[in-house]
Motif scaffolding. Structure first.
Motif, PDB file in Angstrom:
ATOM      1  N   PRO A 193     -51.089 -76.017 -65.275  1.00 47.67           N
ATOM      2  CA  PRO A 193     -49.777 -76.684 -65.223  1.00 47.67           C
ATOM      3  C   PRO A 193     -49.330 -76.998 -63.797  1.00 47.67           C
ATOM      4  O   PRO A 193     -48.712 -78.042 -63.553  1.00 47.67           O
ATOM      5  N   THR A 194     -49.635 -76.085 -62.868  1.00 47.55           N
ATOM      6  CA  THR A 194     -49.262 -76.335 -61.474  1.00 47.55           C
ATOM      7  C   THR A 194     -50.002 -77.557 -60.934  1.00 47.55           C
ATOM      8  O   THR A 194     -49.397 -78.449 -60.308  1.00 47.55           O
ATOM      9  N   LEU A 195     -51.304 -77.613 -61.171  1.00 41.70           N
ATOM     10  CA  LEU A 195     -52.089 -78.758 -60.710  1.00 41.70           C
ATOM     11  C   LEU A 195     -51.630 -80.049 -61.376  1.00 41.70           C
ATOM     12  O   LEU A 195     -51.543 -81.098 -60.720  1.00 41.70           O
ATOM     13  N   LEU A 196     -51.322 -79.970 -62.660  1.00 42.08           N
ATOM     14  CA  LEU A 196     -50.867 -81.163 -63.369  1.00 42.08           C
ATOM     15  C   LEU A 196     -49.516 -81.626 -62.817  1.00 42.08           C
ATOM     16  O   LEU A 196     -49.282 -82.834 -62.639  1.00 42.08           O
ATOM     17  N   GLY A 197     -48.634 -80.677 -62.532  1.00 46.81           N
ATOM     18  CA  GLY A 197     -47.343 -81.032 -61.947  1.00 46.81           C
ATOM     19  C   GLY A 197     -47.502 -81.678 -60.582  1.00 46.81           C
ATOM     20  O   GLY A 197     -46.796 -82.646 -60.248  1.00 46.81           O
ATOM     21  N   VAL A 198     -48.410 -81.170 -59.777  1.00 42.12           N
ATOM     22  CA  VAL A 198     -48.671 -81.751 -58.461  1.00 42.12           C
ATOM     23  C   VAL A 198     -49.185 -83.187 -58.594  1.00 42.12           C
ATOM     24  O   VAL A 198     -48.751 -84.100 -57.866  1.00 42.12           O
ATOM     25  N   CYS A 199     -50.107 -83.392 -59.538  1.00 42.42           N
ATOM     26  CA  CYS A 199     -50.642 -84.740 -59.765  1.00 42.42           C
ATOM     27  C   CYS A 199     -49.550 -85.696 -60.244  1.00 42.42           C
ATOM     28  O   CYS A 199     -49.503 -86.868 -59.840  1.00 42.42           O
TER      29      CYS A 199
END
Length: 590
Positions: A193-199
């Motif tokens: 979720p963190t990586l997806l939010g960053v993207c």
């Protein structure tokens, strides 16, 4: 007063400038429904975060407690099944949404310079969304999630050189267990979720930065209110669709607890990987590298390189080739997916395994919902392992149904009796009525003594019934009771079937203190149908007090402890005697 309050809030937070930023946000290329797919994806992601947090309150990430906690969510928590269902179906919708975003980028040419990084971020969002879905699929620790994950990690293991190391890294060792579920849980709720939010954030920044691209200037319109409304409509449609799916299908569903020892399970990967699974099972073993590495690697590489085609080919030709590549990929994926679904539909063994898996799932649900059984303290895996109906029947099918049948069903040619209801009043009554039936001794070589007795017997139907009633009392004789103890009870001494048994059965069968047999060889009957009688029959069928009088080739094979454990034998006996929890599967507490 209200204005003073809002002024104070704006002074402290600057919310008016944020609202103005959102209101004045440009819509490059003009207002349109196609621009609503990305915002809808972001809104559904927020919904996933909210429902996921609600589920985390009751979820316990370990191989012994995960299934039980999800069962508690499904059947005990108010609206738990609904929240989990919305979480599941919204996750599937995210995969579709990001796929549509990428598709419309290809069709409209929005993947080309100077928007290469927006395309690459979109691919990253696709892979992260799929990874979120796959890691979440394992978290209930049920059969479907366990075995489908095992299939997928085995595919990873097929990659040359690094494959086995990647599999160990993903699984957390050689075996699937606590390390596996904790890694998947950490990835699902924190890392991905963190990586997806960053993207997502990076995509928004790039969209705003490129608002002055020359081919978009003439068609740039205000985001508010028309585009905002379109975004909201698409997001609402997706959210409502997830809600309807959850209501219509009763939530996400929960299979039986994961059991690595259960053997074959009809697992299939999620719908977006079915094509790869079909390719893998279609190709011969020496070409499986094509399915595990070559094809997926080629697809990912082609998609990644699409924005660079303009550097090699004329603009229109490059765009046409990009569309053709994507169309070919979608066509191939669709064809293989259809082929897999069609193959499964035509596979009778697969359909039978699915039906059996559904029955096992219903049984696990019924056991877990019962106050007396419930989920064992040792963990959900033992829920079915301690169930005589499930475990006993499974052992019976593996060990006994090559010769015997149960309710007319077996795995080979029937050469022994039907074991359904063995030891019951109904079974012995049917034997006395028609011993030559295949349900009893009609298919057993060398066991014609009962048929001879039946031809010579003059017992009336009511007398046969009394004998059956008397013999049925053997099955409830406790292990520590001797024949003398048993015969001294008033119930047995006064039983109307006792003298008939002595006259008709005692001439062949021995019961210490009651009959001496001798007319014809036959097994001793004291305790017939009881756990100790069945146990000795299984361990030493060729003993003198069982069927040692038969020729060795006609005797039942013995099952010593090395072949049949004490626990398995107890479960078989309890299953045959009907000594297990009986109830209809519990309904969900909607």
């Amino acid at each position: 007063m209200l204005k003073s309050l809002t002024d104070w809030i704006d002074d402290r937070t600057g919310y008016r400038s944020l609202l103005a930023w959102a209101r004045d946000f440009p819509a490059p290329g003009g207002v349109g429904w196609r621009h609503a797919l990305g915002p809808a994806f972001a809104i559904v992601f927020v919904l996933e975060a909210i429902t996921g947090l609600l589920l985390m309150v009751a979820y316990s990430p370990s191989s012994s407690t995960a299934w039980g906690s999800v069962f508690h969510i499904e059947h005990a928590l108010w609206m738990g099944w609904f929240i989990r269902g919305v979480h599941y179906f919204a996750g599937q919708a995210m995969v579709i949404l990001i796929g549509l975003v990428l598709l419309q980028m290809v069709v409209t040419g929005a993947y080309r310079q100077p928007r290469e990084f927006r395309w690459w971020l979109g691919l990253g969002l696709l892979f992260l969304t799929i990874a979120l879905s796959r890691t979440g699929h394992l978290l209930p620790w049920d059969q479907e999630g366990y075995w489908s994950t095992k299939i997928e990690t085995n595919i990873v293991a097929g990659i040359p050189v690094v494959g086995p190391y990647l599999q160990r890294l993903i699984v957390g060792g050689d075996d699937y267990g606590n390390a596996t579920i904790t890694r998947f849980h950490a990835a699902h709720v924190v890392v991905l979720p963190t990586l997806l939010g960053v993207c997502l954030a990076a995509t928004i920044v790039l969209v705003r930065r490129r608002r002055t691209v020359t081919d978009e200037i003439a068609r740039t319109e205000a985001f508010w209110p028309e585009q905002a409304l379109k975004n909201l409509v698409v997001a609402v449609v997706v959210v409502v669709g997830s809600i309807i799916a959850s209501l219509a299908l009763g939530g996400a569903g929960l299979d039986a607890p994961a059991d690595p020892s259960s053997g074959e399970f009809p697992a299939r990967p999620d719908w977006y990987f079915i094509w790869l699974f079909h390719l893998l099972r279609t190709l011969p073993s020496d070409l499986r590298l094509v399915a595990t590495l070559v094809v997926p690697g080629a697809i990912v590489s082609l998609l990644f390189l699409l924005p660079l085609l303009d550097r090699l080919l004329p603009k229109k030709l490059a765009h046409g080739l990009a569309c053709a590549v994507v169309l070919a990929i979608l066509g191939g994926v669709g064809y293989l997916t259809y082929g897999s679904l069609r193959a499964d539909a035509a596979d009778a063994h697969f359909r039978e395994a699915l039906a059996e898996a559904d029955q096992t799932s219903d049984r696990a649900t019924a056991l877990a919902a019962d106050l007396e059984t419930g989920v064992p303290p040792e963990g959900s895996t033992y829920l079915l392992r301690q169930d005589p109906l499930w475990r006993g029947r499974g052992v019976l099918e593996r060990k006994c149904l090559g010769c015997h049948v149960a309710e007319g069903k077996g795995k080979g040619e029937q050469t022994a009796s039907d074991l359904a209801q063995f030891g019951s009043r109904e079974w012995i009554g049917g034997l006395l009525e028609n011993p030559s039936s295949k349900r009893y001794f009609g298919a057993t070589a060398g066991a014609g003594g009962m048929a001879e007795w039946k031809r010579a017997s003059k017992l009336k139907p009511e007398e046969l019934s009394l004998v059956a009633d008397f013999v049925a009392t053997f099955a409830v004789v406790p292990d520590d009771v001797t024949p003398d103890d048993w015969l001294s009870t008033k119930e047995i001494a006064d039983h109307p079937g006792l003298p008939l048994f002595q006259k008709e059965c005692g001439t062949c069968h021995v019961v210490d203190g009651l009959s001496e047999g001798g007319t014809r060889d036959a097994p001793e009957l004291f305790g017939w149908g009881s756990p100790r009688w069945i146990s000795r029959m299984v361990r030493k069928p060729g003993a003198a007090d069982r069927y040692g009088f038969l020729e060795p080739k006609h005797q039942m094979p013995a099952f010593p402890a090395e072949q049949l454990t004490r626990g398995d034998l107890d479960m078989v006996i309890r299953y045959l005697r009907g000594d297990y929890f009986k109830t209809a599967p519990a309904a969900k507490a909607h």
